[in-house]
Design an enzyme around this catalytic site. Sequence first.
Site, PDB file in Angstrom:
ATOM      1  CB  SER A  84      -1.081   0.182   1.212  1.00 21.28           C
ATOM      2  OG  SER A  84      -1.714   1.199   1.372  1.00 21.28           O
ATOM      3  CE1 TYR A 129      -4.597  -2.153   4.274  1.00 20.70           C
ATOM      4  CE2 TYR A 129      -3.780  -0.174   3.591  1.00 20.70           C
ATOM      5  CZ  TYR A 129      -4.228  -1.156   3.226  1.00 20.70           C
ATOM      6  OH  TYR A 129      -4.299  -1.822   1.976  1.00 20.70           O
ATOM      7  CE  LYS A 172      -2.162  -4.361   2.798  1.00 19.95           C
ATOM      8  NZ  LYS A 172      -2.381  -5.765   1.982  1.00 19.95           N
TER       9      LYS A 172
END
Length: 255
Positions: free
Chosen positions: A147, A160, A164
Amino acid sequence: MNLPATGRRVLVSGASRGLGRAVAQAFATNGDRVAVHYGSREDEARATLDSLAGTGHVLVGGDLSDAAGAASIAGRAADGLGGIDVLVNNAAVNLPHPLATTEYKQWAALWQQHVSVNLLATANLCHLAARRMIDAGTGGRIVNIGSRGAFRGEPDHPAYGATKAAVHALGQSLAVSLAPYGIGVASVAPGFFDTERVAHRLSGTEGEAIRAQSPFGRVASAEEIAAAVLWLASPSAEWASGAVLDLNGASHLRT
């Protein structure tokens, strides 16, 4: 070690909808056979399976956050396809948890969930698929979905962004260790892209702000990201092993 350009056996995790579905479709259109993994959305996963070009595809359900579950998924995918030549780690969770407004108990639980699915499941599937590739002696490809948030930060989704970033680092470590076996490992780092999960955010003023992040004035399509994944898994992309490919429409430039 000869990796074919088509007719490969491909496991795509989290392929019930969105990017996972687009990735599965891209490989199937390329002439590959795909194991469509899903966690809980069986009906949507069957819709993905039904949408794939060609034949020989399989459906594999199961909980990747559990190590034994990941082993079962990889085993059933390999049995159904006759092996694994390509792994695409797409399954992930992305739930909001801004520190200032999230209670500690919920914070800790959400961090555990993100680590279990986004990082540990990815690492486990990499091991399970790569060992099969090594035993087969024909090489292979692993493509991890990372990401943009790993680089620019995710203030409302810190777990998150952190997981990532760890996925990117994992891919680079494995690119070095698996190269002697003819296995290329790379990651993509998408920015915002349009799927049914985020369609509500792309309407109204928030959508305008999101599109304005890129000088192109739009967000990506899932098919654009899938095309990059397909190339990174191709025989001609061996020299891209270890890369983290930015796919964000110049919305975030890193040095």
